[in-house]
Scaffold this motif. Sequence first.
Motif, PDB file in Angstrom:
ATOM      1  N   GLU A  10       0.834  -1.196   0.000  1.00 40.24           N
ATOM      2  CA  GLU A  10       0.000   0.000   0.000  1.00 40.24           C
ATOM      3  C   GLU A  10       0.871   1.249   0.000  1.00 40.24           C
ATOM      4  O   GLU A  10       1.846   1.326   0.753  1.00 40.24           O
ATOM      5  N   ILE A  11       0.533   2.209  -0.858  1.00 39.97           N
ATOM      6  CA  ILE A  11       1.263   3.471  -0.904  1.00 39.97           C
ATOM      7  C   ILE A  11       0.272   4.629  -0.910  1.00 39.97           C
ATOM      8  O   ILE A  11      -0.902   4.467  -1.253  1.00 39.97           O
ATOM      9  N   THR A  12       0.764   5.797  -0.536  1.00 38.95           N
ATOM     10  CA  THR A  12      -0.003   7.038  -0.583  1.00 38.95           C
ATOM     11  C   THR A  12       0.782   8.030  -1.418  1.00 38.95           C
ATOM     12  O   THR A  12       1.993   8.140  -1.267  1.00 38.95           O
ATOM     13  N   ALA A  13       0.094   8.740  -2.312  1.00 40.96           N
ATOM     14  CA  ALA A  13       0.758   9.733  -3.154  1.00 40.96           C
ATOM     15  C   ALA A  13      -0.089  11.002  -3.199  1.00 40.96           C
ATOM     16  O   ALA A  13      -1.312  10.937  -3.147  1.00 40.96           O
ATOM     17  N   ILE A  23      -1.886   9.592  -8.914  1.00 37.69           N
ATOM     18  CA  ILE A  23      -1.726   8.180  -9.285  1.00 37.69           C
ATOM     19  C   ILE A  23      -0.433   7.996 -10.071  1.00 37.69           C
ATOM     20  O   ILE A  23       0.363   7.091  -9.794  1.00 37.69           O
ATOM     21  N   GLN A  24      -0.216   8.853 -11.073  1.00 36.87           N
ATOM     22  CA  GLN A  24       0.991   8.751 -11.893  1.00 36.87           C
ATOM     23  C   GLN A  24       2.260   8.937 -11.060  1.00 36.87           C
ATOM     24  O   GLN A  24       3.242   8.209 -11.228  1.00 36.87           O
ATOM     25  N   VAL A  25       2.250   9.908 -10.151  1.00 35.55           N
ATOM     26  CA  VAL A  25       3.400  10.160  -9.272  1.00 35.55           C
ATOM     27  C   VAL A  25       3.677   8.939  -8.401  1.00 35.55           C
ATOM     28  O   VAL A  25       4.820   8.497  -8.262  1.00 35.55           O
ATOM     29  N   GLY A  26       2.631   8.380  -7.823  1.00 40.46           N
ATOM     30  CA  GLY A  26       2.796   7.213  -6.955  1.00 40.46           C
ATOM     31  C   GLY A  26       3.323   5.998  -7.697  1.00 40.46           C
ATOM     32  O   GLY A  26       4.238   5.321  -7.223  1.00 40.46           O
ATOM     33  N   LEU A  27       2.771   5.729  -8.880  1.00 43.16           N
ATOM     34  CA  LEU A  27       3.219   4.568  -9.638  1.00 43.16           C
ATOM     35  C   LEU A  27       4.630   4.757 -10.191  1.00 43.16           C
ATOM     36  O   LEU A  27       5.419   3.818 -10.227  1.00 43.16           O
ATOM     37  N   ALA A  28       4.964   5.969 -10.592  1.00 45.32           N
ATOM     38  CA  ALA A  28       6.322   6.230 -11.077  1.00 45.32           C
ATOM     39  C   ALA A  28       7.333   6.015  -9.958  1.00 45.32           C
ATOM     40  O   ALA A  28       8.384   5.394 -10.156  1.00 45.32           O
ATOM     41  N   ARG A  29       7.008   6.505  -8.771  1.00 44.90           N
ATOM     42  CA  ARG A  29       7.921   6.324  -7.635  1.00 44.90           C
ATOM     43  C   ARG A  29       8.029   4.871  -7.242  1.00 44.90           C
ATOM     44  O   ARG A  29       9.123   4.346  -6.980  1.00 44.90           O
ATOM     45  N   ALA A  30       6.903   4.163  -7.182  1.00 46.04           N
ATOM     46  CA  ALA A  30       6.921   2.749  -6.812  1.00 46.04           C
ATOM     47  C   ALA A  30       7.740   1.943  -7.820  1.00 46.04           C
ATOM     48  O   ALA A  30       8.525   1.070  -7.441  1.00 46.04           O
ATOM     49  N   SER A  31       7.593   2.238  -9.110  1.00 50.41           N
ATOM     50  CA  SER A  31       8.299   1.460 -10.122  1.00 50.41           C
ATOM     51  C   SER A  31       9.793   1.747 -10.149  1.00 50.41           C
ATOM     52  O   SER A  31      10.545   1.003 -10.773  1.00 50.41           O
ATOM     53  N   THR A  38       2.080  -5.038 -11.804  1.00 48.05           N
ATOM     54  CA  THR A  38       1.071  -5.474 -12.774  1.00 48.05           C
ATOM     55  C   THR A  38      -0.238  -4.706 -12.663  1.00 48.05           C
ATOM     56  O   THR A  38      -1.087  -4.794 -13.551  1.00 48.05           O
ATOM     57  N   GLY A  39      -0.429  -3.966 -11.582  1.00 44.18           N
ATOM     58  CA  GLY A  39      -1.677  -3.227 -11.437  1.00 44.18           C
ATOM     59  C   GLY A  39      -1.733  -2.467 -10.133  1.00 44.18           C
ATOM     60  O   GLY A  39      -0.860  -2.604  -9.268  1.00 44.18           O
ATOM     61  N   ALA A  40      -2.763  -1.649 -10.009  1.00 44.46           N
ATOM     62  CA  ALA A  40      -2.968  -0.878  -8.784  1.00 44.46           C
ATOM     63  C   ALA A  40      -4.462  -0.673  -8.579  1.00 44.46           C
ATOM     64  O   ALA A  40      -5.227  -0.564  -9.547  1.00 44.46           O
ATOM     65  N   TRP A  41      -4.851  -0.627  -7.325  1.00 43.97           N
ATOM     66  CA  TRP A  41      -6.237  -0.380  -6.959  1.00 43.97           C
ATOM     67  C   TRP A  41      -6.261   0.880  -6.096  1.00 43.97           C
ATOM     68  O   TRP A  41      -5.616   0.934  -5.039  1.00 43.97           O
ATOM     69  N   VAL A  42      -6.967   1.900  -6.542  1.00 45.50           N
ATOM     70  CA  VAL A  42      -7.096   3.135  -5.773  1.00 45.50           C
ATOM     71  C   VAL A  42      -8.186   2.915  -4.730  1.00 45.50           C
ATOM     72  O   VAL A  42      -9.362   2.780  -5.066  1.00 45.50           O
ATOM     73  N   LYS A  43      -7.761   2.845  -3.465  1.00 47.99           N
ATOM     74  CA  LYS A  43      -8.704   2.579  -2.368  1.00 47.99           C
ATOM     75  C   LYS A  43      -9.425   3.830  -1.913  1.00 47.99           C
ATOM     76  O   LYS A  43     -10.613   3.787  -1.595  1.00 47.99           O
ATOM     77  N   GLU A  44      -8.692   4.948  -1.833  1.00 53.89           N
ATOM     78  CA  GLU A  44      -9.278   6.185  -1.320  1.00 53.89           C
ATOM     79  C   GLU A  44      -8.751   7.373  -2.081  1.00 53.89           C
ATOM     80  O   GLU A  44      -7.623   7.346  -2.572  1.00 53.89           O
ATOM     81  N   GLN A  45      -9.574   8.385  -2.150  1.00 57.69           N
ATOM     82  CA  GLN A  45      -9.170   9.670  -2.704  1.00 57.69           C
ATOM     83  C   GLN A  45      -9.528  10.737  -1.672  1.00 57.69           C
ATOM     84  O   GLN A  45     -10.624  10.719  -1.117  1.00 57.69           O
ATOM     85  N   VAL A  59      -4.116  10.105  -3.054  1.00 64.09           N
ATOM     86  CA  VAL A  59      -4.689   8.783  -3.285  1.00 64.09           C
ATOM     87  C   VAL A  59      -3.969   7.763  -2.416  1.00 64.09           C
ATOM     88  O   VAL A  59      -2.766   7.868  -2.180  1.00 64.09           O
ATOM     89  N   ASP A  60      -4.731   6.800  -1.908  1.00 61.79           N
ATOM     90  CA  ASP A  60      -4.185   5.631  -1.231  1.00 61.79           C
ATOM     91  C   ASP A  60      -4.404   4.465  -2.178  1.00 61.79           C
ATOM     92  O   ASP A  60      -5.538   4.234  -2.618  1.00 61.79           O
ATOM     93  N   MET A  61      -3.308   3.770  -2.535  1.00 61.08           N
ATOM     94  CA  MET A  61      -3.388   2.689  -3.530  1.00 61.08           C
ATOM     95  C   MET A  61      -2.772   1.415  -3.012  1.00 61.08           C
ATOM     96  O   MET A  61      -1.853   1.449  -2.208  1.00 61.08           O
ATOM     97  N   GLN A  62      -3.296   0.298  -3.491  1.00 62.10           N
ATOM     98  CA  GLN A  62      -2.645  -0.988  -3.302  1.00 62.10           C
ATOM     99  C   GLN A  62      -2.019  -1.349  -4.641  1.00 62.10           C
ATOM    100  O   GLN A  62      -2.713  -1.407  -5.661  1.00 62.10           O
ATOM    101  N   VAL A  63      -0.702  -1.543  -4.637  1.00 66.01           N
ATOM    102  CA  VAL A  63       0.059  -1.844  -5.838  1.00 66.01           C
ATOM    103  C   VAL A  63       0.417  -3.326  -5.825  1.00 66.01           C
ATOM    104  O   VAL A  63       0.941  -3.832  -4.827  1.00 66.01           O
ATOM    105  N   THR A  64       0.133  -4.016  -6.922  1.00 64.62           N
ATOM    106  CA  THR A  64       0.411  -5.448  -7.039  1.00 64.62           C
ATOM    107  C   THR A  64       1.633  -5.654  -7.919  1.00 64.62           C
ATOM    108  O   THR A  64       1.739  -5.051  -8.995  1.00 64.62           O
TER     109      THR A  64
END
Length: 69
Positions: A10-13, A23-31, A38-45, A59-64
């Motif tokens: 789980e990450i927050t961005a 979302i883009q900032v969070g996924l870029a940092r995670a990657s 392979t994917g992400a689920w946005v749990k909260e905004q 956004v709070d996301m779960q990254v798989t």
Amino acid sequence: MAGTVARVTEITARSDTSFEDAIQVGLARASSTVRNITGAWVKEQKVELSDGAVVAWQVDMQVTFVLED
């Protein structure tokens, strides 16, 4: 037996532009540190307000990601 095992973290961005940018900032940092995402689920905004105006989007996301052998 062949198969795939994935992990979820789980990450927050935050962004000062939009939810989509957060979302883009969070996924870029995670990657930059996690492989095989392979994917992400946005749990909260959420938004942050100042004097009644939105100043930040969060956004709070779960990254798989798939674990390597």
